[in-house]
Design an enzyme around this catalytic site. Structure first.
Site, PDB file in Angstrom:
ATOM      1  CB  SER A 106     -22.010 -15.142  19.563  1.00 11.58           C
ATOM      2  OG  SER A 106     -22.604 -15.886  18.520  1.00 11.58           O
ATOM      3  CG  HIS A 161     -27.018 -19.691  17.547  1.00 14.47           C
ATOM      4  ND1 HIS A 161     -28.162 -18.941  17.649  1.00 14.47           N
ATOM      5  CD2 HIS A 161     -25.998 -18.808  17.436  1.00 14.47           C
ATOM      6  CE1 HIS A 161     -27.860 -17.659  17.580  1.00 14.47           C
ATOM      7  NE2 HIS A 161     -26.543 -17.549  17.453  1.00 14.47           N
ATOM      8  CG  ASN A 214     -25.919 -13.414  19.955  1.00 15.26           C
ATOM      9  OD1 ASN A 214     -26.734 -12.500  20.054  1.00 15.26           O
ATOM     10  ND2 ASN A 214     -24.641 -13.214  19.730  1.00 15.26           N
ATOM     11  CB  VAL A 215     -27.122 -12.669  25.417  1.00 14.18           C
ATOM     12  CG1 VAL A 215     -28.306 -13.603  25.656  1.00 14.18           C
ATOM     13  CG2 VAL A 215     -25.873 -13.244  26.076  1.00 14.18           C
ATOM     14  NE  ARG A 216     -28.077  -9.184  18.742  1.00 10.18           N
ATOM     15  CZ  ARG A 216     -28.825 -10.288  18.635  1.00 10.18           C
ATOM     16  NH1 ARG A 216     -28.408 -11.420  19.176  1.00 10.18           N
ATOM     17  NH2 ARG A 216     -29.974 -10.263  17.996  1.00 10.18           N
ATOM     18  N   GLY A 249     -15.903  -4.553  10.808  1.00 12.10           N
ATOM     19  CA  GLY A 249     -14.465  -4.809  10.858  1.00 12.10           C
ATOM     20  C   GLY A 249     -14.058  -5.745  11.967  1.00 12.10           C
ATOM     21  N   GLY A 250     -14.965  -6.643  12.352  1.00 11.47           N
ATOM     22  CA  GLY A 250     -14.653  -7.608  13.402  1.00 11.47           C
ATOM     23  C   GLY A 250     -13.634  -8.642  12.928  1.00 11.47           C
TER      24      GLY A 250
END
Length: 303
Positions: free
Chosen positions: A93, A107, A109-111, A259-260
């Site tokens: 990201s 911006h 992002n790839v996931r 919880g990152g």
């Protein structure tokens, strides 16, 4: 075909390297500092941030690979049947905030997600995209941006560009302002069409086209002269970016709920920003043009 998580992770790490190298070349002066981190619940990542470069006021490019016992609510809102499954998630990201108000913020992002449950097949999907947020837009830049986004989609499905361009317009929309965050691009999620290979290659194509879309715009606009008025408007409009990321962005919610690492999640926020009460642009001004022409969904390649 069984999903190859290791291949995805290998690609994403190399993608982070390539994008950071490309942005450093564009900047000509700044360099990324890397901060590796571990997540107590499982996994970790590497955050890279360039600050106060010649072109980029702040640029952050994150890689993460995290796992846990239970998917957070943001990941199951659209798929409640996955609640309670263990998960693995990996992605890259990035958010780029330039100094010059004539250079847009961007911006990407790839996931990849995979959800596990004992005695059943894993459920996997890809997501991502990229979008452009100009302050003083040039129509030729917006057309170039959408030409490249369409090129990223064309080999995979005749309807992909139209579908994911529309999804981007709808997703990056500030309902409380009744305006889009910028001029759009692509957005897709829960994507697992045809096969793992097809879906993975589509995600790669989107990621590989990001710099092709953004770099020429930066090169063309980074030396435009600007003054206090343009800078002031840029800082005001950056407030919209903050509003979206903190109110609506699913990636921000997922990172915080799972919880990152907070510093890495919030590196998307601009280093300087302004808010003003009930400010309105002057009629006929360049600032008004942004609102009148660019902050509403539009089919740029057919007009």
């Amino acid at each position: 075909m069984k999903p190859d998580t290791e291949a995805v992770i290998h690609y994403l790490k190399a993608l982070q390297d390539r994008i950071c190298q490309g942005l450093e070349q564009l900047d000509g002066n700044g360099s990324f500092l890397e901060d590796s981190w571990s997540r107590p619940g499982g996994g970790g990542g590497r955050t890279r941030v360039l600050t106060n470069g010649a072109v980029f006021e702040q640029a952050g490019v994150n890689f993460s690979h995290v796992f846990g016992d239970t998917l957070p609510p943001s990941a199951t809102a659209a798929r409640p049947e996955l609640a309670g499954r263990s998960f693995e998630a990996t992605g890259v990201s990035l958010v780029i905030h330039p100094h010059n108000p004539y250079v847009p913020t961007s911006h990407a992002n790839v996931r990849f997600f995979i959800a596990h449950k004992p005695d059943s097949d894993p459920v996997w999907w890809f997501g991502g995209g990229f979008d452009l947020t100009p302050y003083y837009p040039f129509e030729e830049d917006v057309l170039h941006w959408h030409d490249i986004t369409r090129a990223a989609c064309q080999p995979f499905g005749s309807d992909y560009y139209a579908r994911f361009k529309k999804w981007c317009d709808e997703y990056f929309f500030l309902k409380h302002r009744n305006e889009t965050r910028g001029v759009g691009g692509l957005f897709f999620d829960d994507f697992n069409e045809i096969s793992f290979d097809h879906s993975f290659h589509f995600m790669q194509s989107v990621a590989d086209h990001y710099l092709k879309a953004y770099a020429p715009i930066v090169e063309k606009r980074k030396n435009n002269a600007y003054g206090e008025r343009e800078r002031d408007f840029q800082l005001y409009r950056r407030g919209r970016y903050v509003e979206f990321n903190l109110v609506y962005d699913r990636g921000t919610l997922f990172g915080l709920q799972s919880g990152g690492r907070t510093e890495s999640i919030l590196m998307s926020l601009p280093p300087l920003v302004k808010w003003r009460y009930n400010w309105q642009p002057e009629t006929g001004s360049p600032e008004a043009l942004l609102y009148e022409k660019y902050l509403k969904p539009r089919d740029w390649l057919k007009d």
